[in-house]
Design an enzyme around this catalytic site. Sequence first.
Site, PDB file in Angstrom:
ATOM      1  N   LYS A 258      57.999   5.641  77.401  1.00  0.00           N
ATOM      2  CA  LYS A 258      59.293   5.000  77.704  1.00  0.00           C
ATOM      3  C   LYS A 258      59.368   4.540  79.156  1.00  0.00           C
ATOM      4  O   LYS A 258      58.621   5.004  80.015  1.00  0.00           O
ATOM      5  CB  LYS A 258      60.425   5.955  77.337  1.00  0.00           C
ATOM      6  CG  LYS A 258      60.519   6.130  75.814  1.00  0.00           C
ATOM      7  CD  LYS A 258      61.899   5.988  75.267  1.00  0.00           C
ATOM      8  CE  LYS A 258      61.838   5.798  73.749  1.00  0.00           C
ATOM      9  NZ  LYS A 258      62.549   6.850  73.043  1.00  0.00           N
TER      10      LYS A 258
ATOM     11  N   ARG B  41      57.988  12.525  69.016  1.00  0.00           N
ATOM     12  CA  ARG B  41      57.611  11.210  68.455  1.00  0.00           C
ATOM     13  C   ARG B  41      56.741  10.511  69.487  1.00  0.00           C
ATOM     14  O   ARG B  41      57.204  10.239  70.592  1.00  0.00           O
ATOM     15  CB  ARG B  41      58.882  10.415  68.177  1.00  0.00           C
ATOM     16  CG  ARG B  41      58.650   9.030  67.602  1.00  0.00           C
ATOM     17  CD  ARG B  41      59.985   8.308  67.434  1.00  0.00           C
ATOM     18  NE  ARG B  41      59.794   6.982  66.881  1.00  0.00           N
ATOM     19  CZ  ARG B  41      59.435   5.914  67.603  1.00  0.00           C
ATOM     20  NH1 ARG B  41      59.220   6.017  68.891  1.00  0.00           N
ATOM     21  NH2 ARG B  41      59.282   4.738  67.013  1.00  0.00           N
TER      22      ARG B  41
HETATM   23  N1  PMM Z   1      62.501   5.629  70.203  1.00  0.00           N
HETATM   24  C1  PMM Z   1      62.132   4.427  69.745  1.00  0.00           C
HETATM   25  C2  PMM Z   1      62.170   4.117  68.378  1.00  0.00           C
HETATM   26  N2  PMM Z   1      62.583   5.034  67.493  1.00  0.00           N
HETATM   27  N3  PMM Z   1      63.394   7.187  67.021  1.00  0.00           N
HETATM   28  C3  PMM Z   1      63.804   8.384  67.449  1.00  0.00           C
HETATM   29  N4  PMM Z   1      64.248   9.278  66.556  1.00  0.00           N
HETATM   30  N5  PMM Z   1      63.779   8.716  68.759  1.00  0.00           N
HETATM   31  C4  PMM Z   1      63.369   7.866  69.724  1.00  0.00           C
HETATM   32  O1  PMM Z   1      63.395   8.227  70.918  1.00  0.00           O
HETATM   33  C5  PMM Z   1      62.942   6.567  69.307  1.00  0.00           C
HETATM   34  C6  PMM Z   1      62.970   6.263  67.924  1.00  0.00           C
HETATM   35  C7  PMM Z   1      61.658   3.386  70.708  1.00  0.00           C
HETATM   36  O2  PMM Z   1      60.335   3.582  70.915  1.00  0.00           O
HETATM   37  P1  PMM Z   1      59.124   2.550  70.651  1.00  0.00           P
HETATM   38  O3  PMM Z   1      59.724   1.212  70.298  1.00  0.00           O
HETATM   39  O4  PMM Z   1      58.484   2.572  71.984  1.00  0.00           O
HETATM   40  O5  PMM Z   1      58.282   3.120  69.589  1.00  0.00           O
END
Ligand code: PMM
Length: 288
Positions: free
Chosen positions: A225, A265
Amino acid sequence: MTTWSLRGLPSQSQGPARCLVMGVVNVTPDSFSDGGRWFDSAAAIRRGLELVEQGADIVDVGGESTRPGAARVELDEEIRRVEPVIRALAAEGVKVSVDTMRAEVAEIAVAAGAVLVNDVSGGLADPAMPRMVAATGVPYVVMHWRGHSHDMDNRAVYTDVVTEVREELAKRVDSVLAEGVHEDQIVLDPGLGFAKRAEHNWSLLAGLDRLAELGRPLLVGASRKRFLTRLLAAPDGTPRPFDECDAATVAATALAARAGAWCVRVHEVRPNADAVRVAAAWQAGAER
Ligand code: PMM
């Protein structure tokens, strides 16, 4: 350490209790952290299987980018992206979660074999979502969210971020329970980076124990992030590229796992799977 057993998902208490690892497959052309690499269904399926080999307990499949400033994807396009990938991975026995804010997508995903619905809006983006999740009975990730990506940065205003996120999550829990979701289905997530500035993310990570007091398992998504890219910025302030932040992600994983997170995640599974094992052994050492 509290251990959790959620329907259809690996139990934490098999072997030494450890935090689970959710590997990310973004079937999108434009995701912040791995945009475009797994946009093709066959590549996404291969990536999902590779993440399982590397130690992922769950594979999170998403068809809509939530990168700051991102526009929404059309419903049909989102379904076209995720359904074949979920179906193929589930057929291989993979525990798949669907990362979507739309009830219709979640419903199709569960029919295709998804065992968890990961809704970054915590039921706020699509009012039909909680009822649909209630009907399926699958675990439901309710993330802290204040609005869509195009203007979420403007909503990153807090006096006491941990208290406010905790209160807002508690309200979401009440609301999804009122829609028929069972308490045992709920997983909570502080939503790092979603209407949060770097200092908010750090306070939330340091305050995981206060979020855990809500009595539900916690999912933490720190991987790659912006706050990590800024922490590791060059002396001239240029943020570190997101794909060079995996060691920092691993450090965050170890600390989150040690703080009792149920699941992390992540985009790079193997080193994070190692980190949760270190945290579990550390915890076991503390308990002996
Ligand atoms: N962050 C992203 C996408 N989905 N879901 C959950 N539950 N928690 C998160 O922090 C989260 C998510 C954004 O991340 P990416 O686009 O870099 O994969």
